[in-house]
Design an enzyme around this catalytic site. Sequence first.
Site, mmCIF file in Angstrom:
data_model
loop_
_atom_site.group_PDB
_atom_site.id
_atom_site.type_symbol
_atom_site.label_atom_id
_atom_site.label_comp_id
_atom_site.label_asym_id
_atom_site.label_seq_id
_atom_site.Cartn_x
_atom_site.Cartn_y
_atom_site.Cartn_z
ATOM 1 N N ARG B 297 -2.865 -4.268 -3.824
ATOM 2 C CA ARG B 297 -3.790 -3.151 -2.824
ATOM 3 C C ARG B 297 -4.802 -2.717 -3.583
ATOM 4 O O ARG B 297 -5.912 -2.738 -3.186
ATOM 5 C CB ARG B 297 -2.790 -2.207 -2.283
ATOM 6 C CG ARG B 297 -2.010 -2.691 -0.950
ATOM 7 C CD ARG B 297 -1.091 -1.864 -0.350
ATOM 8 N NE ARG B 297 -0.492 -2.538 0.789
ATOM 9 C CZ ARG B 297 0.379 -2.087 1.738
ATOM 10 N NH1 ARG B 297 0.632 -0.663 1.742
ATOM 11 N NH2 ARG B 297 0.816 -2.933 2.685
ATOM 12 N N TYR B 441 -5.589 -9.015 4.074
ATOM 13 C CA TYR B 441 -4.485 -9.510 3.235
ATOM 14 C C TYR B 441 -4.128 -7.886 2.499
ATOM 15 O O TYR B 441 -4.686 -7.161 2.318
ATOM 16 C CB TYR B 441 -4.765 -10.680 2.312
ATOM 17 C CG TYR B 441 -5.618 -10.751 1.278
ATOM 18 C CD1 TYR B 441 -6.621 -9.639 0.901
ATOM 19 C CD2 TYR B 441 -6.020 -12.024 0.914
ATOM 20 C CE1 TYR B 441 -7.590 -10.136 0.038
ATOM 21 C CE2 TYR B 441 -7.056 -12.390 -0.067
ATOM 22 C CZ TYR B 441 -7.613 -11.294 -0.547
ATOM 23 O OH TYR B 441 -8.907 -11.457 -1.310
ATOM 24 N N GLU B 442 -2.922 -8.252 2.037
ATOM 25 C CA GLU B 442 -2.245 -7.190 1.193
ATOM 26 C C GLU B 442 -2.197 -5.923 2.523
ATOM 27 O O GLU B 442 -2.312 -4.747 1.780
ATOM 28 C CB GLU B 442 -2.976 -6.815 0.089
ATOM 29 C CG GLU B 442 -2.920 -7.751 -0.929
ATOM 30 C CD GLU B 442 -1.824 -8.313 -1.359
ATOM 31 O OE1 GLU B 442 -0.678 -7.840 -1.302
ATOM 32 O OE2 GLU B 442 -1.752 -9.642 -1.552
ATOM 33 N N GLY B 443 -1.984 -6.062 3.561
ATOM 34 C CA GLY B 443 -1.906 -4.988 4.433
ATOM 35 C C GLY B 443 -3.170 -4.725 5.139
ATOM 36 O O GLY B 443 -4.031 -4.409 4.597
#
Lengths: 596, 596
Positions: B297, B441-443
């Site tokens: 993140r 992406y990545e949350g």
Amino acid sequence: MSTYKAPLTDIRFALYDVLGAEALFAQLGYTDATRDILDAVLDEAARFAETVLAPLNGVGDEVGSTFDKSTGEVTTPPGFKAAYGQFVEGGWTGLTASPDFGGQGLPHTIGVPLNELVNAANLAWGNFPLLSHGAVEALKQHGQDWQREVFLKPLVDGRWTGTMCLTEPHCGTDLGLLKTRAEPNEDGSYAITGTKIFITAGEHDLTDNIVHLVLARLPDAPAGAKGISLFVTPKFKVARDGSVGERNTLRCGSIEHKMGIKGSVTCVMNFDGAQGYLVGQPHKGLQAMFTMMNTARLGVGLQGIGLSERAYQNALAYARDRLQTRSLAGAKFPDKPADPIIVHPDVRRMLLTVKSLVEGSRLLALHAGTLIDVANHSADAAERERADTLVSFLTPISKACQTEWGIENTYHALQCFGGHGYIHEHGMEQLARDARITTLYEGTTGIQALDLMGRKTASTQGAGLKLFLAQVEAFIGANENNPAVAEFIAPLREKAAEWAGLTRSILQRAAQDPEEIGAASHDYLFYSGYVVLAYWWARSVAAADASSHGEAFKQAKLETARFYFARILPRTLAHAAAIESGAAPLMAMAAERFGD
Amino acid sequence: MSTYKAPLTDIRFALYDVLGAEALFAQLGYTDATRDILDAVLDEAARFAETVLAPLNGVGDEVGSTFDKSTGEVTTPPGFKAAYGQFVEGGWTGLTASPDFGGQGLPHTIGVPLNELVNAANLAWGNFPLLSHGAVEALKQHGQDWQREVFLKPLVDGRWTGTMCLTEPHCGTDLGLLKTRAEPNEDGSYAITGTKIFITAGEHDLTDNIVHLVLARLPDAPAGAKGISLFVTPKFKVARDGSVGERNTLRCGSIEHKMGIKGSVTCVMNFDGAQGYLVGQPHKGLQAMFTMMNTARLGVGLQGIGLSERAYQNALAYARDRLQTRSLAGAKFPDKPADPIIVHPDVRRMLLTVKSLVEGSRLLALHAGTLIDVANHSADAAERERADTLVSFLTPISKACQTEWGIENTYHALQCFGGHGYIHEHGMEQLARDARITTLYEGTTGIQALDLMGRKTASTQGAGLKLFLAQVEAFIGANENNPAVAEFIAPLREKAAEWAGLTRSILQRAAQDPEEIGAASHDYLFYSGYVVLAYWWARSVAAADASSHGEAFKQAKLETARFYFARILPRTLAHAAAIESGAAPLMAMAAERFGD
């Protein structure tokens, strides 16, 4: 790929229940524009948009318009030409044009939902007929009789399309710099020579002829913007008797590779002594240009609405369908493996942002449409003038806000899809890429903001704003005791007063420092847009309450309005603060200190 | 195509003058991390990014990574493999990794500018080495000794790359739904079967082996998120002695066609009884996952900064170069045909927005980097704990704000180019398309917002916020009488108090209604981000004033800070109002009333 269904219920609500279009059209003498007729037009437009144009949106993006360097010809994507044929056959190109030139003579207002639907279904395709309207307006208002006779009918009936040839490689916003030359020929025509870029639909295979409206300089032209004239310069020469002759010496030199609207074609046009005819007075081309531009600007604003509506429909369907995690308040659908994501407040925030901006914008755009009808057809000269002033004021707001919100809305809708939104096959990323052009062409957002703040506010001492605020005051006066909208009256009154105050404050500061105009312009534009939409949301709630719509419809309008006032209107706080901070924070830094 | 020059002056200023990194590294026992060494690392990273990676950014977009269905193999764009070879040879993959596994043992913090530079130069390329870091962290913290021995060295030295295999077609955010199975084999390994999607660098031609970290369910797994385990599953089987064996039964089934980052490859990965080894405890896979995720993140947050910086440099060059119209205050360059557009307040507004967000974000990101070093290496356990709490709190802010600002910044930079920004050849539209993945992406941003509001604030009674506010208070206390920053002290104090108050107010309301957490989350995240940046801008001005930089540098920092406080920080007003409006405006509407 994304799907699309024309939002006829909301369009009819806006048109009939909020704007009272039926009574207005009758009053303006549009005897044919009865509700039956208008409803039939909307139904048929919906069918055409949904079944003919929408299915071509994906192929337009994937195949794009292609260019053959050896011939200078452009091939539109598969299906585009057939769809255009149906569009012409259905009489859509002349829907609101004067019967004098073969049009159907319906109110301008009814062209607004038509364009929304076309743009939502297939923005790239919609750009082919779009600029014909501007060419028609310019020729109608500034053309000589024979030019109107010869060019208007084929443009109105769609046999030919039009373009606006303004931009050159070294100048877009600043047309005073343009270099294209027009030398007089012995027969009264002119030989046009120069290169134009960014010419939408400059070359294509949809029609037999293309009518270019070209800005150029006469040999004796004064320097700068006061030396620009307008010329009508068709792809195939057209004689004064209307007969079509040989190929003119103009040619598409290349087409641009763009982020989106790949089905639409953006041409470099080379004019090599091409035969053109002067439209309007020598050196007065810019005024004629603005005639085209204002129509085109409102049209581009509708592109923002169309894309937003389509994005919303797909995001909503996905949010109802996609099962992922549970509501923080406990499972809402315990029988399913997870709750649909529409239960989550943040997904609702995104959806309601889009919904409130789209439905509010639709009223802004339709209202502008009615003002054009009033300005053109009212029997009362003062009313015509007022409508013209007000629509001039609202045009930059409509164009800039609706397109910027189009970008925001397609952003939110894509975001609702998570990672799937980034994948081509879902069609959401195409909407986002297509939307990105709308804040650039027909004058960037910055140019709209300057137009609003300078030409439409400072230069008129706020005449347009006063007319809009009078409308707000009238609504407040009429609804102060209406329980249906009671909660919106005080915030609306407060924002209207603040808007007037901010305007005065900017104009006072601008009297000392002209940079204050440019420094305030962007935030003033958005401040204005959000207050305009607050007004339309309050009116929507009042109109829904008084309408024959069902409870669910009324409730949805009320809840969306509440969301708008609670969650979107507060953006005005940031814009007001930015406006009040003045020009200094922008102007202090010397150009060399911005970076290496 | 767009150009790029590493912003080393500003990076060094942030690192040395604002954050005091030299003293910090010495205190943490990094004896090799002297200024000489760090400066040499930065110079070399800049050279690599500018001369090797940046020129491949365009070809990566145009050619993309391609997939051969018959072999399941992926070919990266021309030049990507050679550049990766140079990256490995230069020792960059192990820059901050432990010498125990072949790394160079430099502070984590120095990896932050390296990643910024790589992402700015070529985001798509940067995704190939990116996820190895997460795999290294997961194996280091949760792997068995033999797994660390066998996998870490090749991952650290870049001979192999790593992936994170989480998402499945029906679940991304909600990993509790995942279906991939892990059946025990007789030799202690597991047979992994299932389909994973959105696997960045799942297949490619840069390295001999690829190490997939795969989430799957054991046969006896409890339902939901508590039944997920983590497995290391290489493309070519790896025995416990490190010897590489035959091809594992896993294969790339297809690759996604995306809006951007086309050079990066996004794979569907099919595992068909592939041999994997359990990492960490059975059913504790999600915890191990978060180890990977937090690193990733912060890494994605740097993508936002890198793209913004590159966009800014190109927009600035264009704004200084493009001549168009005159300043409203009168011609600034009367000898030229028009003024460069940087004279216009609205162009400056766009440039200064980007500049203030990029330079502020750089400090947020570097600060997070220093906290990771403190959390890992401080001799003081309480200090380690504090740093860990604070970086956990800042991670969702850093990831979400830096990526959302990346989208906003690439938007502004493209807009500065007018219509030219929409044309592929200028490279601005690629930056905008590439940026669009970073908030997904990545949350997604919504997930980061929930993480901040729920896990990092509500669940800890605001522990992270308290630590950050203590830092703000300390700065205010130390600078109350510092004339260099006097003007920023009162607004900073006011925002800090308001932030604390808003937090209390949300937590109180959430005690009654859990929906208040989700309803506030997005606006709370951005509110927080803007106040964090206000703090870093005040600190930047103080640090510049006290530094040996020249007057022009100090002046630029001061003017950018003034712009930030006047024009960007007021966005907190809108976010605060949205927060205070609570959950009702979001939750009132029944799902069926959102539309047809």
